[in-house]
Enzyme design. Sequence first.
Site, PDB file in Angstrom:
ATOM      1  N   ASP A  47      -6.326  -5.085   7.015  1.00  0.00           N
ATOM      2  CA  ASP A  47      -6.686  -6.333   7.043  1.00  0.00           C
ATOM      3  C   ASP A  47      -5.535  -7.252   7.465  1.00  0.00           C
ATOM      4  O   ASP A  47      -5.684  -8.336   7.530  1.00  0.00           O
ATOM      5  CB  ASP A  47      -7.440  -6.721   5.727  1.00  0.00           C
ATOM      6  CG  ASP A  47      -6.495  -6.857   4.615  1.00  0.00           C
ATOM      7  OD1 ASP A  47      -5.490  -6.118   4.649  1.00  0.00           O
ATOM      8  OD2 ASP A  47      -6.623  -7.244   3.241  1.00  0.00           O
ATOM      9  N   SER A  48      -4.485  -6.668   7.585  1.00  0.00           N
ATOM     10  CA  SER A  48      -3.414  -7.378   8.256  1.00  0.00           C
ATOM     11  C   SER A  48      -4.033  -8.010   9.575  1.00  0.00           C
ATOM     12  O   SER A  48      -3.326  -8.881  10.095  1.00  0.00           O
ATOM     13  CB  SER A  48      -2.273  -6.531   8.552  1.00  0.00           C
ATOM     14  OG  SER A  48      -2.542  -5.166   9.144  1.00  0.00           O
ATOM     15  N   ASP A  86      -9.674  -0.653   5.985  1.00  0.00           N
ATOM     16  CA  ASP A  86      -9.231  -1.413   4.854  1.00  0.00           C
ATOM     17  C   ASP A  86     -10.442  -2.274   4.459  1.00  0.00           C
ATOM     18  O   ASP A  86     -11.322  -2.772   5.150  1.00  0.00           O
ATOM     19  CB  ASP A  86      -8.060  -2.403   5.501  1.00  0.00           C
ATOM     20  CG  ASP A  86      -6.977  -2.423   4.388  1.00  0.00           C
ATOM     21  OD1 ASP A  86      -7.087  -1.926   3.173  1.00  0.00           O
ATOM     22  OD2 ASP A  86      -6.055  -3.267   4.627  1.00  0.00           O
ATOM     23  N   LYS A 116      -9.450   2.359   2.384  1.00  0.00           N
ATOM     24  CA  LYS A 116      -7.986   1.892   1.498  1.00  0.00           C
ATOM     25  C   LYS A 116      -8.662   0.392   0.571  1.00  0.00           C
ATOM     26  O   LYS A 116      -9.232  -0.326   1.237  1.00  0.00           O
ATOM     27  CB  LYS A 116      -7.033   1.754   2.293  1.00  0.00           C
ATOM     28  CG  LYS A 116      -5.790   1.078   1.410  1.00  0.00           C
ATOM     29  CD  LYS A 116      -4.479   0.871   1.936  1.00  0.00           C
ATOM     30  CE  LYS A 116      -4.349  -0.420   2.991  1.00  0.00           C
ATOM     31  NZ  LYS A 116      -4.153  -1.706   2.347  1.00  0.00           N
ATOM     32  N   GLU A 118      -6.831  -2.375  -2.584  1.00  0.00           N
ATOM     33  CA  GLU A 118      -5.683  -2.701  -3.376  1.00  0.00           C
ATOM     34  C   GLU A 118      -5.957  -2.726  -4.733  1.00  0.00           C
ATOM     35  O   GLU A 118      -7.351  -3.416  -5.145  1.00  0.00           O
ATOM     36  CB  GLU A 118      -5.165  -4.095  -2.897  1.00  0.00           C
ATOM     37  CG  GLU A 118      -4.870  -4.240  -1.375  1.00  0.00           C
ATOM     38  CD  GLU A 118      -4.490  -5.620  -0.918  1.00  0.00           C
ATOM     39  OE1 GLU A 118      -4.298  -6.537  -1.675  1.00  0.00           O
ATOM     40  OE2 GLU A 118      -4.115  -5.671   0.275  1.00  0.00           O
ATOM     41  N   GLU A 185       4.006  -0.873  -1.551  1.00  0.00           N
ATOM     42  CA  GLU A 185       4.295  -1.720  -0.466  1.00  0.00           C
ATOM     43  C   GLU A 185       5.333  -2.925  -1.024  1.00  0.00           C
ATOM     44  O   GLU A 185       5.117  -3.466  -2.200  1.00  0.00           O
ATOM     45  CB  GLU A 185       3.214  -2.639   0.098  1.00  0.00           C
ATOM     46  CG  GLU A 185       3.641  -3.973   0.974  1.00  0.00           C
ATOM     47  CD  GLU A 185       2.636  -4.310   1.577  1.00  0.00           C
ATOM     48  OE1 GLU A 185       1.381  -4.087   1.817  1.00  0.00           O
ATOM     49  OE2 GLU A 185       2.833  -5.584   2.348  1.00  0.00           O
TER      50      GLU A 185
HETATM   51  O1  KIV Z   1      -3.323  -4.339   6.070  1.00  0.00           O
HETATM   52  C1  KIV Z   1      -2.570  -3.504   6.236  1.00  0.00           C
HETATM   53  O2  KIV Z   1      -1.925  -3.470   7.245  1.00  0.00           O
HETATM   54  C2  KIV Z   1      -2.014  -2.817   5.085  1.00  0.00           C
HETATM   55  C3  KIV Z   1      -0.532  -2.323   5.408  1.00  0.00           C
HETATM   56  C4  KIV Z   1       0.571  -2.920   5.253  1.00  0.00           C
HETATM   57  C5  KIV Z   1      -0.200  -1.058   4.016  1.00  0.00           C
HETATM   58  O3  KIV Z   1      -2.516  -2.935   3.958  1.00  0.00           O
END
Ligand code: KIV
Length: 286
Positions: A47-48, A86, A116, A118, A185
């Site tokens: 989600d970056s 994500d 993934k 959090e 992280e």
């Molecule tokens: O969203 C993302 O790119 C991430 C990585 C920094 C692990 O969660």
Amino acid sequence: MNKERVTVSTFQKRKKDQKKITMLTAYDYPTAKILDESGVDALLVGDSLGMVVLGYEDTTKVTMDDMVHHTKAVSRGANRAMVVGDMPFLSYHLSITESIRNAGRLVQEAGAQAVKLEGGNNVVPHIKAIIEAGIPVMGHLGLTPQSINVFGGFKVQGKTVNQAQKIIDDALALEEAGVFSVVLECVPAPLVKLISEKLTIPTIGIGAGVDCDGQILVTHDMVGLYGDFTPKFVKQYCHLGSKIIGAVNEYIEEVKNGAFPQEIHGFKMNEDVLQQLREGGTSESC
Ligand code: KIV
């Protein structure tokens, strides 16, 4: 190169054999294709995306539809690398049903092999339900950017005994819940070493030192394509941003002075057709 898809079993085997896992982020088809061909083990559609592609200040604006859209593109470009989608802000907090549905979209609609999310103990019931639905889950602890407003900024996590103990407890709870690996992280390297030794699942570090079982970076950071902010833990392996500026400057110059396009960039036409047109054309409409 071996083109067999990287799976959760590959992750497990790498931990056992003490061989490092490599991960990078991807958000589109051409980048996914290049990274996949380069041999990286897994692609995270992080989600970056919100920051490095969509231009938001943080990741909290990213929606499920954004993630599905970009994960679809990445899945089309990746044959060997595992694609991990994500789960964005609030997509796995409202109810268990909603969490399964959203994780399911990333697999069923978008083609990811895993998701993934959090959080630690607080999200364990959601993780268990997603795994029970048949979807592998990767955890994410330490600096979890979706909680940026709680942390009060992008800060290293786990420096005090309480903070460090919470990360250890959360990591153990995630392993117990069944995640196949966990991203750590912005966590101090000695703490990461301790956690990596305690867990039987692989740890994937970002700003977490060398003792993780694998590493991940945001691709736009490591190739120098995102200049708004470069975290201390990033190594820029090339500077695509300045290469693109150079290429675009050259293009502008050549368009202005007529050096581009050349004859080889265009298409020829039959002289007879041209002659007819010069003489007033025909009655044919096309
Ligand atoms: O969203 C993302 O790119 C991430 C990585 C920094 C692990 O969660």
